[in-house]
Structure formats: structure tokens, C-alpha cells
Design a protein around this motif. Sequence first.
Motif, PDB file in Angstrom:
ATOM      1  N   THR A  14      62.991  12.788  93.848  1.00 31.31           N
ATOM      2  CA  THR A  14      63.069  12.578  95.286  1.00 31.31           C
ATOM      3  C   THR A  14      63.892  13.682  95.929  1.00 31.31           C
ATOM      4  O   THR A  14      65.017  13.954  95.514  1.00 31.31           O
ATOM      5  CB  THR A  14      63.707  11.212  95.595  1.00 31.31           C
ATOM      6  OG1 THR A  14      62.941  10.187  94.961  1.00 31.31           O
ATOM      7  CG2 THR A  14      63.736  10.973  97.104  1.00 31.31           C
ATOM      8  N   ALA A  15      63.309  14.325  96.954  1.00 31.15           N
ATOM      9  CA  ALA A  15      64.027  15.382  97.661  1.00 31.15           C
ATOM     10  C   ALA A  15      65.151  14.783  98.493  1.00 31.15           C
ATOM     11  O   ALA A  15      65.035  13.694  99.045  1.00 31.15           O
ATOM     12  CB  ALA A  15      63.058  16.151  98.555  1.00 31.15           C
ATOM     13  N   ASN A  16      66.273  15.512  98.561  1.00 29.63           N
ATOM     14  CA  ASN A  16      67.428  15.077  99.337  1.00 29.63           C
ATOM     15  C   ASN A  16      68.075  16.318  99.943  1.00 29.63           C
ATOM     16  O   ASN A  16      68.575  17.176  99.222  1.00 29.63           O
ATOM     17  CB  ASN A  16      68.418  14.329  98.448  1.00 29.63           C
ATOM     18  CG  ASN A  16      69.580  13.754  99.246  1.00 29.63           C
ATOM     19  OD1 ASN A  16      69.765  14.070 100.417  1.00 29.63           O
ATOM     20  ND2 ASN A  16      70.368  12.909  98.601  1.00 29.63           N
ATOM     21  N   SER A  17      68.049  16.404 101.264  1.00 27.98           N
ATOM     22  CA  SER A  17      68.511  17.624 101.928  1.00 27.98           C
ATOM     23  C   SER A  17      70.028  17.784 101.905  1.00 27.98           C
ATOM     24  O   SER A  17      70.535  18.840 102.294  1.00 27.98           O
ATOM     25  CB  SER A  17      68.025  17.643 103.389  1.00 27.98           C
ATOM     26  OG  SER A  17      68.567  16.546 104.097  1.00 27.98           O
ATOM     27  N   LYS A  18      70.755  16.776 101.449  1.00 32.03           N
ATOM     28  CA  LYS A  18      72.210  16.857 101.408  1.00 32.03           C
ATOM     29  C   LYS A  18      72.643  18.034 100.540  1.00 32.03           C
ATOM     30  O   LYS A  18      72.228  18.176  99.401  1.00 32.03           O
ATOM     31  CB  LYS A  18      72.801  15.554 100.856  1.00 32.03           C
ATOM     32  CG  LYS A  18      74.321  15.506 100.924  1.00 32.03           C
ATOM     33  CD  LYS A  18      74.868  14.166 100.433  1.00 32.03           C
ATOM     34  CE  LYS A  18      76.378  14.122 100.528  1.00 32.03           C
ATOM     35  NZ  LYS A  18      76.924  12.829 100.051  1.00 32.03           N
ATOM     36  N   GLY A  19      73.483  18.885 101.074  1.00 26.25           N
ATOM     37  CA  GLY A  19      73.949  20.062 100.364  1.00 26.25           C
ATOM     38  C   GLY A  19      73.069  21.273 100.578  1.00 26.25           C
ATOM     39  O   GLY A  19      73.419  22.392 100.189  1.00 26.25           O
ATOM     40  N   ASP A  20      71.908  21.093 101.214  1.00 23.15           N
ATOM     41  CA  ASP A  20      70.976  22.198 101.450  1.00 23.15           C
ATOM     42  C   ASP A  20      70.655  22.387 102.922  1.00 23.15           C
ATOM     43  O   ASP A  20      69.779  23.178 103.264  1.00 23.15           O
ATOM     44  CB  ASP A  20      69.667  21.960 100.682  1.00 23.15           C
ATOM     45  CG  ASP A  20      69.626  22.716  99.357  1.00 23.15           C
ATOM     46  OD1 ASP A  20      70.349  23.721  99.234  1.00 23.15           O
ATOM     47  OD2 ASP A  20      68.887  22.299  98.452  1.00 23.15           O
ATOM     48  N   LYS A  21      71.346  21.684 103.813  1.00 23.90           N
ATOM     49  CA  LYS A  21      71.003  21.741 105.234  1.00 23.90           C
ATOM     50  C   LYS A  21      71.197  23.138 105.810  1.00 23.90           C
ATOM     51  O   LYS A  21      70.382  23.620 106.606  1.00 23.90           O
ATOM     52  CB  LYS A  21      71.837  20.721 106.011  1.00 23.90           C
ATOM     53  CG  LYS A  21      71.445  19.275 105.714  1.00 23.90           C
ATOM     54  CD  LYS A  21      72.251  18.289 106.540  1.00 23.90           C
ATOM     55  CE  LYS A  21      71.808  16.848 106.227  1.00 23.90           C
ATOM     56  NZ  LYS A  21      72.573  15.849 107.000  1.00 23.90           N
ATOM     57  N   ARG A  22      72.280  23.809 105.405  1.00 19.63           N
ATOM     58  CA  ARG A  22      72.511  25.162 105.911  1.00 19.63           C
ATOM     59  C   ARG A  22      71.445  26.115 105.388  1.00 19.63           C
ATOM     60  O   ARG A  22      70.960  26.986 106.125  1.00 19.63           O
ATOM     61  CB  ARG A  22      73.898  25.643 105.490  1.00 19.63           C
ATOM     62  CG  ARG A  22      74.268  27.017 106.036  1.00 19.63           C
ATOM     63  CD  ARG A  22      75.678  27.407 105.655  1.00 19.63           C
ATOM     64  NE  ARG A  22      76.657  26.478 106.219  1.00 19.63           N
ATOM     65  CZ  ARG A  22      77.966  26.575 106.009  1.00 19.63           C
ATOM     66  NH1 ARG A  22      78.439  27.557 105.250  1.00 19.63           N
ATOM     67  NH2 ARG A  22      78.794  25.707 106.556  1.00 19.63           N
ATOM     68  N   ALA A  59      63.659  31.322  98.678  1.00 20.81           N
ATOM     69  CA  ALA A  59      63.643  29.868  98.886  1.00 20.81           C
ATOM     70  C   ALA A  59      63.707  29.113  97.561  1.00 20.81           C
ATOM     71  O   ALA A  59      64.330  28.048  97.466  1.00 20.81           O
ATOM     72  CB  ALA A  59      62.385  29.460  99.651  1.00 20.81           C
ATOM     73  N   LEU A  60      63.071  29.654  96.525  1.00 16.54           N
ATOM     74  CA  LEU A  60      63.035  28.971  95.226  1.00 16.54           C
ATOM     75  C   LEU A  60      64.393  28.941  94.545  1.00 16.54           C
ATOM     76  O   LEU A  60      64.649  28.094  93.682  1.00 16.54           O
ATOM     77  CB  LEU A  60      62.014  29.643  94.304  1.00 16.54           C
ATOM     78  CG  LEU A  60      60.550  29.594  94.765  1.00 16.54           C
ATOM     79  CD1 LEU A  60      59.654  30.324  93.773  1.00 16.54           C
ATOM     80  CD2 LEU A  60      60.085  28.158  94.951  1.00 16.54           C
ATOM     81  N   THR A  61      65.287  29.872  94.896  1.00 18.86           N
ATOM     82  CA  THR A  61      66.630  29.891  94.309  1.00 18.86           C
ATOM     83  C   THR A  61      67.704  29.438  95.301  1.00 18.86           C
ATOM     84  O   THR A  61      68.764  28.980  94.900  1.00 18.86           O
ATOM     85  CB  THR A  61      66.978  31.305  93.801  1.00 18.86           C
ATOM     86  OG1 THR A  61      66.859  32.243  94.892  1.00 18.86           O
ATOM     87  CG2 THR A  61      66.042  31.717  92.683  1.00 18.86           C
ATOM     88  N   MET A  62      67.419  29.568  96.587  1.00 23.30           N
ATOM     89  CA  MET A  62      68.380  29.144  97.602  1.00 23.30           C
ATOM     90  C   MET A  62      68.486  27.618  97.644  1.00 23.30           C
ATOM     91  O   MET A  62      69.586  27.065  97.796  1.00 23.30           O
ATOM     92  CB  MET A  62      67.966  29.672  98.983  1.00 23.30           C
ATOM     93  CG  MET A  62      68.987  29.405 100.077  1.00 23.30           C
ATOM     94  SD  MET A  62      68.405  29.872 101.733  1.00 23.30           S
ATOM     95  CE  MET A  62      68.139  31.626 101.561  1.00 23.30           C
ATOM     96  N   LYS A  78      73.106  33.698  95.929  1.00 28.25           N
ATOM     97  CA  LYS A  78      73.567  33.241  94.617  1.00 28.25           C
ATOM     98  C   LYS A  78      73.360  34.329  93.575  1.00 28.25           C
ATOM     99  O   LYS A  78      72.353  35.026  93.573  1.00 28.25           O
ATOM    100  CB  LYS A  78      72.796  31.991  94.180  1.00 28.25           C
ATOM    101  CG  LYS A  78      73.043  30.754  95.031  1.00 28.25           C
ATOM    102  CD  LYS A  78      72.177  29.607  94.538  1.00 28.25           C
ATOM    103  CE  LYS A  78      72.349  28.382  95.421  1.00 28.25           C
ATOM    104  NZ  LYS A  78      71.460  27.271  94.991  1.00 28.25           N
ATOM    105  N   ASP A  79      74.332  34.466  92.687  1.00 29.87           N
ATOM    106  CA  ASP A  79      74.173  35.374  91.545  1.00 29.87           C
ATOM    107  C   ASP A  79      73.356  34.637  90.494  1.00 29.87           C
ATOM    108  O   ASP A  79      73.899  33.969  89.617  1.00 29.87           O
ATOM    109  CB  ASP A  79      75.544  35.778  90.985  1.00 29.87           C
ATOM    110  CG  ASP A  79      75.418  36.880  89.934  1.00 29.87           C
ATOM    111  OD1 ASP A  79      74.339  37.473  89.842  1.00 29.87           O
ATOM    112  OD2 ASP A  79      76.408  37.111  89.218  1.00 29.87           O
ATOM    113  N   TYR A  80      72.048  34.760  90.599  1.00 38.03           N
ATOM    114  CA  TYR A  80      71.142  33.908  89.812  1.00 38.03           C
ATOM    115  C   TYR A  80      70.997  34.442  88.389  1.00 38.03           C
ATOM    116  O   TYR A  80      70.032  35.108  88.035  1.00 38.03           O
ATOM    117  CB  TYR A  80      69.788  33.855  90.505  1.00 38.03           C
ATOM    118  CG  TYR A  80      68.913  32.711  90.061  1.00 38.03           C
ATOM    119  CD1 TYR A  80      69.333  31.395  90.241  1.00 38.03           C
ATOM    120  CD2 TYR A  80      67.680  32.950  89.491  1.00 38.03           C
ATOM    121  CE1 TYR A  80      68.536  30.347  89.866  1.00 38.03           C
ATOM    122  CE2 TYR A  80      66.873  31.897  89.096  1.00 38.03           C
ATOM    123  CZ  TYR A  80      67.302  30.604  89.287  1.00 38.03           C
ATOM    124  OH  TYR A  80      66.508  29.571  88.899  1.00 38.03           O
TER     125      TYR A  80
END
Length: 506
Positions: A19-27, A154-157, A235-237
Motif C-alpha cells: 500500500t502506497a503511503n505518501s508520508k515521508g515523501d510529500k516534499r 523518481a524511482l530513487t527519490m 540521495k547517494d544511491y
Amino acid sequence: MIEITHIESLIEKHDTPVTANSKGDKRNIFVLLVLYTLQGVPLGLSLAIPIIIQNMHRSSFKEQAKFSLAVWPFSLKLLWAPLVDSLFIRKLGRRKSWLIPVQYFLGIFFFITGFHINEWLDDGSKVNINALTSVFFILNFLAATQDIIVDGWALTMLKRRNISYASMCNGAGQAFGIFLGYILPILLLSESFWNKWWRTTSIPGGVITLQGYFYFWGIIYIVITTLVAIFKHEKDYLSELDAVDLSIAKTYMLLFSIMKLPSIKMFAIILLTIKMSFCSVDAAFKLKLIDSGITKDEIAAIDLLFIPLNISLPFFITTFTSKEKPLKNYFNTIPYRLLFGVVLATIVYFTPYFLDRTGSLLITYKVFLVLMYSLQQLTVSIMTLTAMTFYASISDPKIGGTNMTLLTTISNLGNVWSKTGALWLIEFLTLKRCSNDPRKLCSTSNNQKEICSLSGGTCEVYIDGFYIETIICTIYGIIWFFIFRKIINNLQSKHVKEWHVEIKIK
């Protein structure tokens, strides 16, 4: 030595849907929405220019077909996507190394275009279609490169559970950007719109100039790019997925290996052939409305009504497709899009009749036009968003830019080649004859048109290629639907590892 194997150990396996949850990813979602909006502006302007040209009554469908080549970079971006994934400055970041210069170049080219746009649109007695096509090709080349960057970022952000939000940001951001580049300038430039609805006395021109609008976006690109460069850290991926340092050659090898996967081959056939079912209406509906008497202002107003839905729809679709199978939703929408395409073609046919009427009959026509067009655009949005959700779900984050670009490029290629071909074919299928001598055709050469004109006649259409092409495309779409039904169900059921390959160095 390079060995290419299917990914197994690096794939996240989930027995139940995440389940997707935007918490922590809103910015991060906000940043992606802004970047995708900037990507949509050149696309929107590429839609506005044909409408502006057609409104001048100076262009043929051949010229429109030539300008449609301006959006081809979105179908060719796969050629340079591996460069974007493999070349970067580590201290700056894999994605920011490209995003910053590309968006600065976009800002610069908006200034260059603004300086010349009035000259190109009114080059003596005609439009300079070659100059317009060339400069918009460059703008869309830069926007397509930005698309590679942002798709990969987007895939890593985003957190892995929120990958479905990538398609939401793409759909909503691009829709808003297209609004800003297409509908808004047409309305702001329109003298008749402002004199009719907003001004007490008639004044020449709209509230902006097209030149000023390009300058405005040049400034916006430069300002936002500077803010991203300063405040957004990448991010230093360096997780296990990024342990293999991919050179240009290895990235291209990985790309070719992905292209050879049976699942990708079959999916490519689907994406390259499905758009032929809708290409006639997609390419020429608005142009035919203008030929039938609808003004560009009215078309912009119709699109304006649909913009709120276009922007909000991705948020609802994301929730829907995160639980259901996106490819199945994509396929099930096809019959409705075919149906509404036929309805829109029928509306175009009867438009001259209704425009000659007044009162309730004319109002009923306009309401029906808006309703049917909105439903058709709804099917387009659903197919686009569910497809993007599926691309994100099967893409490998290690080469996210290249992997996503491969899928979107194939889809875009299927879209643009069918639209360009549709515009050329309409011109070919349309037959005209001289009004004072039906035996004289004037659709094959300019000489015949001149002969008709010298004899005191005019060239009149007696077979409109738009309707013939719409019938052919619809029949093709019905056949396609039944042929690919089982194939799409099979692709949807495949495990994600069947869409991935991995490079290992021995």
C-alpha cells in the motif's frame, strides 16, 4: 568479461500488494510535480502552435504533419538515455548532473524562441513552418532529456512503496504544464476572448504577447533550476542495486539485453500498434473543428473545462491502480476510447449544420460536444496513467532513466508516427474538385488548383479523408482488441524478474 543474467536476488518480492503511503515523501512528490510541470510546457506550446497556425487559415495538413515532427524527440530519446544514466558527476548527483544544464538550456532557448516567434508566425504572406519545426524540435529534445532524468530520479527519490506516485506526478504535472503551455496562452493572446467577456471597450490584442510569454518561461526555468540546484539534494544511491558501476558501453549493452527480453518484445509490439486505432481523431479532431467553424478560443475554452479533471485524475487513478492490475485497466479502456472517437468524428460532420442554428439547439450541440470530448479525454488519461504505472512497476531502479525511457519511448513512437501518418493520409484520402466543373480534380497538384481558379471556380471537398480514415482506424482497433486480449492478460501476470536483466563483471 560482462555476463548478462536475469535479476532474481535483487528483486523485491511481495506476496501481497504494497500500500502506497505518501508520508515521508510529500516534499519529493512536490519536487517531482514541479519538474514534470516544466516538462509539460514545451509540449503544451507544441499543441498551441498548430491551433494558432490553423486559425490563420494558412496551413495544409501536410504542413501540420511537418510541424508534428517537432515532438519526435520524445520518441527518439532512447538513443541518448544510456548516456544520461552512465555519465554524471558523483558529487553533484547522477540526476542533477544532467538536470541543471538541461533546464538552463531550456530557459535560454525560450528566450531565443521568444525573440523570433512573431517573425516565424508571420513570415511575409505565410508561416515559416521550417523554422518553427526546427526550434520546437530543439525545445522538445531538451524536454525529452529532462523526462529521462526525472523518470529515473523518481524511482530513487521516492520510497519503493510509493513508486506508483511517480505516474501520478507525471500525469498531473504534465497536464498542468500542458495547460500552461497550450490553453492559457491561447486565451491570454485572444483579442476576441477578452473583448467579448472581460473588456467594456474593444482593445486590439490580448493581455499578453506570445513573445512576452516565451520570455516569462525563460525566466521561470532559470529561477526554478537554480533553486533545485541549491536546495534539493540527491540521495547517494550506492545500495546493492547500484554496486555495479555502469559505463556507457555497459549501459547500452544492458539496454539491448532488456530489448531482447520476450516480454519487452511483445509489449513493444502492443505499444507500437495500438495508437493506430485512435490516430485519426487524436491528430485531426481539433483541426477539423476549426475548419468547420469553431474558433481557437472556443477550443481552448473546451480544453480549459477539462483541465481540473486532467490534473486531479492522476491522484484518483494512482489509488485505483496501486491495488488493481494497471495493464488490465489499460486494455479495458480501449473499447470506450474507440466508441467516443467515432462519436467525435460524427460531431465534426454535423458541426456546420448546428453552427447555423440558434437558441436551444445550438446550446444542446455545444453541451453534447463538451460532454463527448470530456469522456474521450477521460479514456485517454486513464490509458496514459495506467500505462505509466505499469512502466514504473516493472522498471529497474538501477538504470531507471534508461528502463523507463525504453518503455515511454516505444509508447511515444507509436503515438507520433501514427499521428504524423494520419495527417499525411487525410490529405491523401481527401478528394477535391472544381466547383464549376466536377470533372476537374484539384487535389493532386497545384497546377490543377490554378487551372480551377483561372476558370472562375474554387476547389471543393467531395470526399473528406478524415471520415474515411476514422472508419479504417476504428475497424482496425476492434480487430486489434480481440487479437491482443490474451496476450495482455499474460503480460500482466508475469513476475517482475521477467522484465529485468543484470550486468555482472567477472
